[in-house]
Write a protein that holds these residues in place. Structure first.
Motif, short mmCIF file in Angstrom:
data_model
loop_
_atom_site.label_atom_id
_atom_site.label_comp_id
_atom_site.label_asym_id
_atom_site.label_seq_id
_atom_site.Cartn_x
_atom_site.Cartn_y
_atom_site.Cartn_z
N GLN A 102 0.84 -1.21 0.00
CA GLN A 102 0.00 0.00 0.00
C GLN A 102 0.87 1.26 0.00
O GLN A 102 0.60 2.22 -0.73
N LEU A 103 1.92 1.26 0.82
CA LEU A 103 2.80 2.42 0.90
C LEU A 103 3.56 2.63 -0.41
O LEU A 103 3.75 3.76 -0.86
N GLU A 104 4.01 1.54 -1.02
CA GLU A 104 4.72 1.67 -2.28
C GLU A 104 3.83 2.26 -3.37
O GLU A 104 4.27 3.10 -4.16
N ARG A 105 2.57 1.81 -3.42
CA ARG A 105 1.65 2.37 -4.41
C ARG A 105 1.43 3.87 -4.18
O ARG A 105 1.30 4.65 -5.13
N ARG A 106 1.45 4.26 -2.91
CA ARG A 106 1.21 5.67 -2.58
C ARG A 106 2.43 6.54 -2.85
O ARG A 106 2.29 7.69 -3.27
N LEU A 107 3.62 6.00 -2.64
CA LEU A 107 4.81 6.85 -2.58
C LEU A 107 5.82 6.66 -3.69
O LEU A 107 6.58 7.58 -4.01
N ALA A 108 5.87 5.47 -4.30
CA ALA A 108 7.00 5.14 -5.16
C ALA A 108 7.07 6.01 -6.41
O ALA A 108 8.13 6.57 -6.72
N ALA A 109 5.97 6.12 -7.15
CA ALA A 109 6.02 6.83 -8.44
C ALA A 109 6.41 8.29 -8.25
O ALA A 109 7.26 8.82 -8.98
N ARG A 110 5.82 8.94 -7.26
CA ARG A 110 6.13 10.36 -7.03
C ARG A 110 7.58 10.53 -6.58
O ARG A 110 8.25 11.50 -6.98
N THR A 111 8.07 9.61 -5.75
CA THR A 111 9.45 9.71 -5.30
C THR A 111 10.42 9.59 -6.46
O THR A 111 11.36 10.39 -6.61
N ARG A 112 10.20 8.60 -7.32
CA ARG A 112 11.10 8.41 -8.47
C ARG A 112 11.07 9.64 -9.40
O ARG A 112 12.11 10.10 -9.87
N ALA A 113 9.86 10.15 -9.66
CA ALA A 113 9.75 11.29 -10.56
C ALA A 113 10.44 12.53 -9.98
O ALA A 113 11.18 13.24 -10.67
N THR A 114 10.22 12.79 -8.70
CA THR A 114 10.81 13.96 -8.05
C THR A 114 12.33 13.88 -8.02
O THR A 114 13.03 14.85 -8.35
N ALA A 146 7.22 3.66 13.39
CA ALA A 146 6.64 4.11 12.12
C ALA A 146 7.71 4.62 11.17
O ALA A 146 7.66 4.38 9.96
N SER A 147 8.71 5.31 11.71
CA SER A 147 9.80 5.83 10.88
C SER A 147 10.59 4.70 10.23
O SER A 147 11.02 4.81 9.07
N VAL A 148 10.79 3.62 10.96
CA VAL A 148 11.50 2.47 10.41
C VAL A 148 10.73 1.89 9.23
O VAL A 148 11.32 1.52 8.20
N VAL A 149 9.42 1.80 9.36
CA VAL A 149 8.59 1.24 8.28
C VAL A 149 8.72 2.11 7.03
O VAL A 149 9.00 1.61 5.93
N TYR A 150 8.52 3.41 7.18
CA TYR A 150 8.59 4.31 6.02
C TYR A 150 10.00 4.35 5.43
O TYR A 150 10.16 4.37 4.21
N ALA A 151 11.01 4.37 6.29
CA ALA A 151 12.39 4.42 5.79
C ALA A 151 12.72 3.18 4.97
O ALA A 151 13.43 3.26 3.96
N SER A 152 12.21 2.03 5.37
CA SER A 152 12.46 0.79 4.63
C SER A 152 11.82 0.85 3.25
O SER A 152 12.42 0.42 2.25
N VAL A 153 10.62 1.39 3.18
CA VAL A 153 9.94 1.51 1.89
C VAL A 153 10.69 2.49 0.98
O VAL A 153 10.96 2.21 -0.19
N PHE A 154 11.03 3.66 1.54
CA PHE A 154 11.77 4.63 0.74
C PHE A 154 13.15 4.09 0.33
O PHE A 154 13.63 4.36 -0.78
N GLY A 155 13.78 3.35 1.22
CA GLY A 155 15.07 2.76 0.89
C GLY A 155 14.97 1.84 -0.31
O GLY A 155 15.83 1.87 -1.21
N ALA A 156 13.91 1.03 -0.35
CA ALA A 156 13.71 0.13 -1.49
C ALA A 156 13.45 0.91 -2.78
O ALA A 156 13.93 0.54 -3.86
N VAL A 157 12.68 2.00 -2.68
CA VAL A 157 12.39 2.82 -3.86
C VAL A 157 13.68 3.46 -4.37
O VAL A 157 13.97 3.44 -5.59
#
Length: 381
Positions: free
Chosen positions: A144-156, A226-237
């Motif tokens: 769910q987090l990847e769908r929300r955050l990944a595309a915008r992060t890569r584009a930015t 919560a920060s660990v969860v988000y950081a792991s997702v962003f790290g993968a992106v």
């Protein structure tokens, strides 16, 4: 009583709770309203265990089947955001963490970031029968987090990397003609119907090579779940972007490099161990030792800054990295909740070194990283 007045009274009755006396409203509930009231009373009132309204104790008891049924009830009666709040309250107020080790409980809950944090804190105590269910819950949230955050992060970040790599003296084959034309529109000659390219815009020849290195240094003490969860997702992106070399380091009093697991953030999360002390200095020493291109490196420290290690050494390391050209970012939290409790003295000391400490929401994080990659002022909220 009119329809509006009746609805207002009904709402007050649901808010006040109460037993047969209905807390003075004189309104008795039935059907769905009565079932919703019972679900609320089990958590917030005394109705579930026979106590009076003035004795606020919960009525879920310690039975996993009973709790699982309650979880099913609240999902039927309330919207998902309310369900997630009630689940967190149940875990905090009733001490239900141990019941989450049972598969039937995990199958009944509505997964969210906070539940993932709780499961990770219980990881070492979790029986084998519950581990696969727990991984499925964690994977659902991560996806769910990847769908929300990944595309915008890569584009930015791709845009930031392109801008930082732009050059005004490109080779002919490296000229970006679209940007060159836009940059020279003021030189348009109507009589010749052409633009004179006074300034060329292009990219370096190493455009496809690694341009920047990012080190995420994440505090895995219990308050940072919560920060660990988000950081792991962003790290993968970030790791999925060829132009960024990404390293993920988590720490408490020990330091663990999880970079080789970044292709699957679920593996990263189960490689963490929430709780324990904090030694930021040791973690930064490890990160510093892995930096090979300081002028092209961004270090992101995610921590509440309660340092159990050597404070002065920590600050010296940050100063040394910045002096070498490293962009250093300090995030007190990477979550939707805002700034947690944090060490204000350490935050002020880092700010004095040019590394302001602030809480960052996941939606703002791509902008923060883009600014750091371009070496421009951070968008501090």
């Amino acid at each position: 009583m009119g329809t509006a007045g009746g609805e207002r009274l009904r709402r007050w009755r649901m808010v006040l709770g109460g037993d047969g006396g209905a807390d003075g409203t004189g309104l008795a509930l039935s059907g769905r309203d009565a079932a919703m009231d019972a679900a609320l009373a089990a958590l917030y009132g005394g109705g579930g265990d026979g106590k009076g309204p003035g004795e606020r104790s919960a009525g879920l008891g310690g039975s996993a089947p009973r709790v699982a049924r309650w979880l099913g009830d609240i999902r039927a009666y309330f919207p998902t955001p309310v369900v997630q709040v009630m689940q967190r309250d149940a875990i905090a107020r009733l001490g239900l963490s141990t019941l989450l080790l049972e598969p039937e409980m995990l199958e009944a809950v509505e997964p969210d970031v906070h539940l993932v944090g709780t499961l990770l804190s219980l990881n070492k105590a979790m029986p084998d029968t519950a581990k696969e269910t727990a991984r499925a819950v964690v994977r659902k949230v991560v996806e769910q987090l990847e769908r929300r955050l990944a595309a915008r992060t890569r584009a930015t970040l791709s845009g930031a990397l392109d801008r930082s790599a732009r050059t005004s003296r490109p080779r002919h084959r490296d000229i970006d003609w679209d940007r060159t034309v836009r940059a020279n529109l003021k030189n348009y000659l109507p009589e010749h119907r052409t633009v004179v390219p006074e300034r060329l815009v292009g990219y370096g020849r190493a455009a496809q090579a690694v341009k920047k290195e990012v080190v995420l240094c994440v505090d895995q003490s219990g308050s940072m779940a919560a920060s660990v969860v988000y950081a792991s997702v962003f790290g993968a992106v970030l790791a999925s972007m060829r132009s960024i070399a990404t390293r993920l380091v988590v720490f408490d009093t020990a330091v663990v490099d999880l970079t080789d697991q970044l292709d699957d953030p679920v593996d990263v999360l189960f490689g963490t161990q929430l709780g324990g002390g904090t030694d930021i200095n040791r973690a930064l020493a490890y990160c510093q030792s892995r930096i090979t291109r300081p002028a092209d490196t961004v270090v992101v420290l995610i921590s509440d800054l309660y340092e159990g290690g050597i404070r002065d050494e920590m600050l010296k390391r940050v100063a040394a990295m910045k002096a070498a050209g490293v962009e250093f970012v300090t995030l007190l939290a990477l979550s939707d909740e805002g700034a947690p409790a944090y060490d204000r003295e350490h935050a002020a000391a880092l700010a004095a070194l040019g590394a302001p400490a602030f809480a960052c929401t996941p939606d703002l994080f791509p902008e923060v990283m883009a600014a750091a990659l371009e070496k421009r002022p951070l968008p501090v909220p």
